[in-house]
Scaffold this active site. Sequence first.
Site, PDB file in Angstrom:
ATOM      1  N   LYS A   1      -2.816   3.683  -5.441  1.00  0.00           N
ATOM      2  CA  LYS A   1      -2.973   2.225  -5.400  1.00  0.00           C
ATOM      3  C   LYS A   1      -3.667   1.739  -6.669  1.00  0.00           C
ATOM      4  CE  LYS A   1      -3.590   1.794  -0.361  1.00  0.00           C
ATOM      5  NZ  LYS A   1      -2.454   0.914  -0.089  1.00  0.00           N
TER       6      LYS A   1
ATOM      7  N   ARG B   1       2.209   5.743   8.815  1.00  0.00           N
ATOM      8  CA  ARG B   1       3.322   6.008   9.734  1.00  0.00           C
ATOM      9  C   ARG B   1       3.561   7.507   9.884  1.00  0.00           C
ATOM     10  NH1 ARG B   1       7.158   2.508   5.950  1.00  0.00           N
ATOM     11  NH2 ARG B   1       5.115   1.595   5.545  1.00  0.00           N
TER      12      ARG B   1
HETATM   13  N1  BES Z   1      -3.292   1.108   4.584  1.00  0.00           N
HETATM   14  C1  BES Z   1      -2.180   0.550   3.915  1.00  0.00           C
HETATM   15  C2  BES Z   1      -1.797  -0.827   4.436  1.00  0.00           C
HETATM   16  C3  BES Z   1      -2.746  -1.954   4.139  1.00  0.00           C
HETATM   17  C4  BES Z   1      -2.508  -2.777   3.060  1.00  0.00           C
HETATM   18  C5  BES Z   1      -3.801  -2.236   4.971  1.00  0.00           C
HETATM   19  C6  BES Z   1      -3.358  -3.834   2.824  1.00  0.00           C
HETATM   20  C7  BES Z   1      -4.647  -3.293   4.724  1.00  0.00           C
HETATM   21  C8  BES Z   1      -4.419  -4.093   3.651  1.00  0.00           C
HETATM   22  C9  BES Z   1      -0.961   1.439   4.100  1.00  0.00           C
HETATM   23  O1  BES Z   1      -1.212   2.789   4.184  1.00  0.00           O
HETATM   24  C10 BES Z   1      -0.112   1.249   2.892  1.00  0.00           C
HETATM   25  O2  BES Z   1      -0.531   1.610   1.838  1.00  0.00           O
HETATM   26  N2  BES Z   1       1.069   0.678   3.094  1.00  0.00           N
HETATM   27  C11 BES Z   1       1.958   0.420   2.023  1.00  0.00           C
HETATM   28  C12 BES Z   1       3.335   0.846   2.444  1.00  0.00           C
HETATM   29  C13 BES Z   1       4.331   0.837   1.329  1.00  0.00           C
HETATM   30  C14 BES Z   1       4.027   1.933   0.347  1.00  0.00           C
HETATM   31  C15 BES Z   1       5.707   1.019   1.913  1.00  0.00           C
HETATM   32  C16 BES Z   1       1.924  -1.072   1.715  1.00  0.00           C
HETATM   33  O3  BES Z   1       1.859  -1.869   2.655  1.00  0.00           O
HETATM   34  O4  BES Z   1       1.929  -1.419   0.547  1.00  0.00           O
HETATM   35 MN    MN Z   2      -1.280   3.717   2.275  1.00  0.00          MN
END
Ligand code: BES
Ligand code: MN
Length: 505
Positions: free
Chosen positions: A282, A356
């Site tokens: 990230k 997931r």
């Molecule tokens: N934990 C994150 C989701 C999240 C994002 C929670 C913002 C709280 C605030 C999750 O694991 C994630 O990183 N999801 C990705 C999925 C994507 C790579 C398909 C996302 O939402 O960007």
């Molecule tokens: Mn994630």
Amino acid sequence: MLSVFSSAPIVCTGGALSAVDTDLLIVPWFEDDPPGVAGLDGASGGEVARALTAKEFQAKTYEMFLAPISDRSWRATRLALIGGGAGERGSALVRKLATAAGLAARQRRVARAAFVVRGAGDPLELAQAVAEGLTLAEFYGGSYKTTDPPPAAPPAWTVAVVDASEEAVASASAAVARGRILGECSNMARELANEPGNTLTPREFAKRTAALASDAGVRVEILDETEIEKLGMGLLLGVARGSVEPPRVIVFHYDPPGAPDRPVLGLVGKGVTFDTGGISIKPAEKMEQMKDDMAGGAAVACAMRAIALLKAPIRVIGVVPATENMPGGRAIKPGDVLKSASGKTVEVINTDAEGRLILGDGLWYARQLGATHLVDVATLTGAVVVALGKITSGIFGAPDTWVDRVRRVADRAGDRMWPMPLFDEYRDQIKSDIADMVNTGGRAAGSITAAMFLKEFTGDLPWAHLDIAGTAWAEEAKPYLPKGPSGVAVRTLANLAFEKFDDRS
Ligand code: BES
Ligand code: MN
Ligand code: ZN
């Protein structure tokens, strides 16, 4: 024995308002209330009518007005009106009014505060909501501060039901006690979500949730990496590979004597104690927020505690896969294929879609353990924040009867949720060329394709998925919710265990 988890009970009284013995008498005031309500104007020496006429106080939602009580025949010394607005006045609003007023009372260092139950609907539901709301106002998120003065103890709370019969007070007291428990369990989940990643590792998360649940009589098992391996949970192990901290699966069993064999409610919570994104790392901006990526797991653990303390009549199983998501020499890489415990294979095209993965194994395990109805809770996708913002959680699942039931329970618990579709056509977005599926479906409908992925692991059980990515953490303070962890879904999950659902849900 005094336990680390105990806090002062909330007193429930039922006499005349003038007899409520408190330093701050808090009364919800709705826009169409005439000045004469409950003798408060007289007690305040005309201050209430004066403020209303002058429009100093207009009873807008969460607006507050304070006045001394000058009538010496009243035992309370000060009055606080909290505006209830002109719209709905059910338990969801009253809960929030209680939190807002409770926060104000705390800020003013009030030693004893009483909240008068007013609102529409079942009086017991209202009394319980007030107790929940006041308890939510006790949450303190600054425990690592060493230079600020420590927070003052919260006020001793009273919930006042006016002119009630003895029986009515007795049942209101029980409702208040239930509300106290639900509020406390919500605060425990908030405390866990607030904890930084360096203290709350998967092992520490397991230790703390096991303690708070077993304290209430829940049987807890903590599966270590060897047991996880034996179960074949390749998705969880895959995510955990990048970290030096080993994963855990925290399993909660609530099995009340005399409970029927079915239904068995299976609660599954995402327990990523820190989400860097892994190799699909990230950006640095706001990454610190990813310490709360275990909020779903905390909600499950704390709901299990509430379920046991409140003595729900059915069996409940909780499963919380816990891990860090880190980049590292052994971390999984985009393109890697993992095998789930259910046997299905996953091509990991983005290591940041880790929630997931671990939930896939978690849902499978809840089924293994005999769950007949599933609910999972997860800070799963940024996409749900785009869709619904920070106010409303997304709810997904099948069949509609089960999803609707969870939604109705959530509504009453004060957790806003809105249904999202899971049409079969979305499944195409997670097709893989070399495995059973990929772990992301691209930008379009991101929260839906995440849910479609989870669906692969639910068998044909009734299942609801709550995406709390937007609601687990408040970025801006609201009158009823300070900046920080919200405790979302704890009360919904706990209350679900009191629903009557049969096999057709
Ligand atoms: N934990 C994150 C989701 C999240 C994002 C929670 C913002 C709280 C605030 C999750 O694991 C994630 O990183 N999801 C990705 C999925 C994507 C790579 C398909 C996302 O939402 O960007
Ligand atoms: Mn994630
Ligand atoms: Zn995550």
